[in-house]
Each structure stands twice: as C-alpha cells, then as structure tokens.
Design an enzyme around this catalytic site. Sequence first.
Site, PDB file in Angstrom:
ATOM      1  N   THR A 134      -6.888   5.050  -7.179  1.00 28.11           N
ATOM      2  CA  THR A 134      -7.020   6.368  -7.796  1.00 28.11           C
ATOM      3  C   THR A 134      -6.183   7.427  -7.058  1.00 28.11           C
ATOM      4  O   THR A 134      -5.870   7.282  -5.879  1.00 28.11           O
ATOM      5  CB  THR A 134      -8.498   6.830  -7.768  1.00 28.11           C
ATOM      6  OG1 THR A 134      -8.963   6.827  -6.411  1.00 28.11           O
ATOM      7  CG2 THR A 134      -9.376   5.937  -8.613  1.00 28.11           C
ATOM      8  N   HIS A 135      -5.844   8.495  -7.817  1.00 32.15           N
ATOM      9  CA  HIS A 135      -5.375   9.759  -7.230  1.00 32.15           C
ATOM     10  C   HIS A 135      -6.370  10.779  -7.767  1.00 32.15           C
ATOM     11  O   HIS A 135      -6.139  11.409  -8.803  1.00 32.15           O
ATOM     12  CB  HIS A 135      -3.967  10.101  -7.713  1.00 32.15           C
ATOM     13  CG  HIS A 135      -2.874   9.442  -6.944  1.00 32.15           C
ATOM     14  ND1 HIS A 135      -2.744   9.585  -5.577  1.00 32.15           N
ATOM     15  CD2 HIS A 135      -1.853   8.645  -7.328  1.00 32.15           C
ATOM     16  CE1 HIS A 135      -1.675   8.905  -5.164  1.00 32.15           C
ATOM     17  NE2 HIS A 135      -1.131   8.318  -6.209  1.00 32.15           N
ATOM     18  N   ASP A 154      -5.840   6.747  -3.062  1.00 28.80           N
ATOM     19  CA  ASP A 154      -4.487   6.826  -2.498  1.00 28.80           C
ATOM     20  C   ASP A 154      -4.216   8.259  -2.012  1.00 28.80           C
ATOM     21  O   ASP A 154      -3.347   8.954  -2.529  1.00 28.80           O
ATOM     22  CB  ASP A 154      -3.507   6.407  -3.613  1.00 28.80           C
ATOM     23  CG  ASP A 154      -2.069   6.340  -3.167  1.00 28.80           C
ATOM     24  OD1 ASP A 154      -1.794   6.498  -1.972  1.00 28.80           O
ATOM     25  OD2 ASP A 154      -1.218   6.122  -4.057  1.00 28.80           O
ATOM     26  N   ARG A 155      -4.952   8.682  -0.977  1.00 32.81           N
ATOM     27  CA  ARG A 155      -4.913  10.083  -0.559  1.00 32.81           C
ATOM     28  C   ARG A 155      -3.707  10.408   0.321  1.00 32.81           C
ATOM     29  O   ARG A 155      -3.335  11.570   0.458  1.00 32.81           O
ATOM     30  CB  ARG A 155      -6.232  10.416   0.157  1.00 32.81           C
ATOM     31  CG  ARG A 155      -6.340  11.772   0.797  1.00 32.81           C
ATOM     32  CD  ARG A 155      -6.200  12.913  -0.199  1.00 32.81           C
ATOM     33  NE  ARG A 155      -6.357  14.198   0.464  1.00 32.81           N
ATOM     34  CZ  ARG A 155      -5.429  14.784   1.222  1.00 32.81           C
ATOM     35  NH1 ARG A 155      -4.263  14.202   1.410  1.00 32.81           N
ATOM     36  NH2 ARG A 155      -5.669  15.962   1.788  1.00 32.81           N
ATOM     37  N   LYS A 156      -3.140   9.415   0.963  1.00 33.70           N
ATOM     38  CA  LYS A 156      -1.989   9.630   1.857  1.00 33.70           C
ATOM     39  C   LYS A 156      -2.221  10.792   2.827  1.00 33.70           C
ATOM     40  O   LYS A 156      -1.444  11.753   2.879  1.00 33.70           O
ATOM     41  CB  LYS A 156      -0.705   9.852   1.066  1.00 33.70           C
ATOM     42  CG  LYS A 156      -0.306   8.659   0.204  1.00 33.70           C
ATOM     43  CD  LYS A 156       1.100   8.838  -0.384  1.00 33.70           C
ATOM     44  CE  LYS A 156       1.539   7.673  -1.224  1.00 33.70           C
ATOM     45  NZ  LYS A 156       0.859   7.561  -2.528  1.00 33.70           N
ATOM     46  N   PHE A 157      -3.270  10.695   3.624  1.00 31.59           N
ATOM     47  CA  PHE A 157      -3.535  11.706   4.649  1.00 31.59           C
ATOM     48  C   PHE A 157      -2.336  11.797   5.583  1.00 31.59           C
ATOM     49  O   PHE A 157      -1.656  10.791   5.829  1.00 31.59           O
ATOM     50  CB  PHE A 157      -4.779  11.323   5.460  1.00 31.59           C
ATOM     51  CG  PHE A 157      -6.054  11.382   4.673  1.00 31.59           C
ATOM     52  CD1 PHE A 157      -6.678  12.599   4.422  1.00 31.59           C
ATOM     53  CD2 PHE A 157      -6.632  10.216   4.175  1.00 31.59           C
ATOM     54  CE1 PHE A 157      -7.861  12.649   3.693  1.00 31.59           C
ATOM     55  CE2 PHE A 157      -7.815  10.260   3.453  1.00 31.59           C
ATOM     56  CZ  PHE A 157      -8.431  11.476   3.211  1.00 31.59           C
ATOM     57  N   ILE A 198      -3.458  16.230  11.481  1.00 32.07           N
ATOM     58  CA  ILE A 198      -4.043  15.867  12.776  1.00 32.07           C
ATOM     59  C   ILE A 198      -5.450  15.299  12.569  1.00 32.07           C
ATOM     60  O   ILE A 198      -6.098  15.554  11.544  1.00 32.07           O
ATOM     61  CB  ILE A 198      -4.112  17.073  13.739  1.00 32.07           C
ATOM     62  CG1 ILE A 198      -4.951  18.220  13.155  1.00 32.07           C
ATOM     63  CG2 ILE A 198      -2.698  17.554  14.094  1.00 32.07           C
ATOM     64  CD1 ILE A 198      -5.324  19.294  14.161  1.00 32.07           C
ATOM     65  N   ARG A 250       2.473   2.654 -14.482  1.00 30.80           N
ATOM     66  CA  ARG A 250       2.997   2.875 -15.826  1.00 30.80           C
ATOM     67  C   ARG A 250       3.419   1.600 -16.536  1.00 30.80           C
ATOM     68  O   ARG A 250       3.482   1.570 -17.769  1.00 30.80           O
ATOM     69  CB  ARG A 250       4.146   3.887 -15.765  1.00 30.80           C
ATOM     70  CG  ARG A 250       3.636   5.302 -15.486  1.00 30.80           C
ATOM     71  CD  ARG A 250       4.749   6.223 -15.033  1.00 30.80           C
ATOM     72  NE  ARG A 250       5.188   5.908 -13.675  1.00 30.80           N
ATOM     73  CZ  ARG A 250       6.218   6.493 -13.069  1.00 30.80           C
ATOM     74  NH1 ARG A 250       6.918   7.404 -13.706  1.00 30.80           N
ATOM     75  NH2 ARG A 250       6.527   6.165 -11.826  1.00 30.80           N
TER      76      ARG A 250
HETATM   77  O1  S5P Z   1       5.614   3.995  -1.648  1.00 24.12           O
HETATM   78  C1  S5P Z   1       4.780   4.198  -2.518  1.00 24.12           C
HETATM   79  C2  S5P Z   1       3.416   4.303  -2.216  1.00 24.12           C
HETATM   80  C3  S5P Z   1       2.517   4.473  -3.255  1.00 24.12           C
HETATM   81  S1  S5P Z   1       0.846   4.369  -2.847  1.00 24.12           S
HETATM   82  N1  S5P Z   1       5.168   4.285  -3.833  1.00 24.12           N
HETATM   83  C4  S5P Z   1       4.271   4.474  -4.858  1.00 24.12           C
HETATM   84  O2  S5P Z   1       4.688   4.508  -6.012  1.00 24.12           O
HETATM   85  N2  S5P Z   1       2.934   4.616  -4.575  1.00 24.12           N
HETATM   86  C5  S5P Z   1       1.933   4.856  -5.643  1.00 24.12           C
HETATM   87  O3  S5P Z   1       1.948   3.748  -6.540  1.00 24.12           O
HETATM   88  C6  S5P Z   1       2.200   6.096  -6.481  1.00 24.12           C
HETATM   89  O4  S5P Z   1       1.509   7.199  -5.939  1.00 24.12           O
HETATM   90  C7  S5P Z   1       1.657   5.703  -7.847  1.00 24.12           C
HETATM   91  O5  S5P Z   1       0.275   5.975  -7.916  1.00 24.12           O
HETATM   92  C8  S5P Z   1       1.837   4.199  -7.903  1.00 24.12           C
HETATM   93  C9  S5P Z   1       3.055   3.707  -8.659  1.00 24.12           C
HETATM   94  O6  S5P Z   1       2.964   4.007 -10.028  1.00 24.12           O
HETATM   95  P1  S5P Z   1       3.992   3.424 -11.139  1.00 24.12           P
HETATM   96  O7  S5P Z   1       3.560   4.102 -12.386  1.00 24.12           O
HETATM   97  O8  S5P Z   1       5.384   3.789 -10.707  1.00 24.12           O
HETATM   98  O9  S5P Z   1       3.771   1.933 -11.157  1.00 24.12           O
END
Ligand code: S5P
Length: 260
Positions: A62-63, A92-95, A98, A230
């Site tokens: 999720t986002h 997938d929060r990518k913190f 600090i 997608r």
């Molecule tokens: O390097 C990355 C890391 C992530 S987590 N590249 C990415 O595309 N993502 C995630 O993977 C991105 O935030 C999205 O949610 C998903 C790719 O989506 P798509 O529609 O291109 O398959």
Amino acid sequence: VSFSQKTYAARGQEHEHPLAKQLFANMERKKSNLSVAADVATKAELLLLADKVGPYICVLKTHIDIVEDFDMDLVAQLQALAEKHDFLIFEDRKFADIGNTVKLQYGGGIYRIADWAHFTNCHVIPGEGIIQGLAEVGMPKGRGLLLLAEMSSKGMLATGAYTDKNVEMAVKNEFVVGFIGSRRFTEDRDLITMTPGIGLHASGDALGQQYRTPETIVTKNGSDIIIVGRGIYGPGKDVAAEAQRYRDAGWAAYEKRLAK
Ligand code: S5P
C-alpha cells in the site's frame, strides 16, 4: 548452497524471524511470489482491488497516504481482506528521517502504520539510527523492515558503495527482513528481496519507471518477490485475470530457478 537455490518452504522452516517464517509459509501455501502495488486514490478502489487480487498475492503493498478518504475503517477492512484471502500487508512508506522522527511517523500520526502493516521500508540515507528508531516501534509488534538497497527508476542513485552499506546494515540488524532491489544481495543471512518495476509487456513509463520480467528478476537475479502495479490494474485490464497471470509467471520463474 545459495538461499536462492532453496525452496521458500525450506527457508521458512529455517528462518529465525517469525514474520519471515509467516511470509515464506504463505508463499508456499498460495504458490505465489506476487505482491500487488495498490496505488489507487480512494478507499473503495483500494478495497475492491485488494478483494480481486487477494487470492493471487502473498503481499499487498500500500501507499496509504495516496488514499484521499482514508480512515481507520479502511485499515479494519483491509485487515479483514488480508484474513479472508490470506495475505500480508506492506506499507511502502519509504521513511528517510532521523531515528527519533521516524519513530513518531511510524507509530503515530493519522496512519499508525506500525499497528497494521506487517512490513514497511526505509532509506538508510540518515545512517543506522533510522533502523534503530523504527525497530523500537516495530520489533515489539513483530513487524519487519526492508531497506531500499536499489530502486527501479532511471538514473537512481542507490548504487555501488551505497547499496553495499544497505547490505551491511541489514545483515547486522535483526529488525531488517530484506530489501527492495533487483537481486539477491547476500548469503550471510536469509534476507528477502522484493522487486518493483516488473512488467510483462511495457518497458517503462513517462516518469522514469523501468520494467523487467519475472524471469530476469527471479530466475536470473535470485530475487524473491515481484511487485506489480499498473501491469495488473492499468486501463482496460481484467484485474483478477492479470493478477493470476503475474502470479503464474512469478511462480514459474521461481520453479525454473530451483531447477537450474
Ligand atoms: O525502486 C522502487 C521502489 C518501489 S517500492 N520502484 C518502485 O516502483 N517502487 C514502488 O513499486 C512504487 O512506489 C509503486 O508503488 C510500485 C510500482 O508500480 P508500477 O505501477 O510501476 O508497477
């Protein structure tokens, strides 16, 4: 023998982290190494998507901050779907801040991510304190962290020595269960690689995304889980049929790897 030559089932049995155990068992049970990236903008769309792809995935990614009508009922309903279809949740929060700040972001705020997401991830750009901060919140709850050792997009800067540092930090921090990246990174510990940027047809998008196939990523590079967005729910797609197709392609790539 490399971890990528072992079955998910065997790795689950041998793993020391309960969440990794749970994930591997789930993958084996569902014959799925597919995670769907649910990048949709409303609660209704997210729940519908999760319900449709649920039978075919091991992990729903999720986002949560994309969802414009977010509320805690969404979380409750997602958890019910996770139960119904037997999948885990990865926010997938990518913190990237600090340690003290990420602790607050992970455990609190509107989203309370640590309360419901089995996995989350972070960039190690601030140094190891980010892992420690997140671990203070997530470890007592049995959660697991993925480090962004590489990215899928064109011109990404996570390469070379930076990627190596991710691996070093992952190996020695028990809260870390794996990576976002394109390959198997180490044999020092069984760390799980999840790979986004997977597409069976498209080669990329207009904003720098780059796609590779399950065969390249799983069979050849030794990654464990494919993350697909997608490719599954793009315009005009039959979501359940596409999810099944990617699930089958991911699993076939894994079986081919075992047979190597
Ligand atoms: O390097 C990355 C890391 C992530 S987590 N590249 C990415 O595309 N993502 C995630 O993977 C991105 O935030 C999205 O949610 C998903 C790719 O989506 P798509 O529609 O291109 O398959």
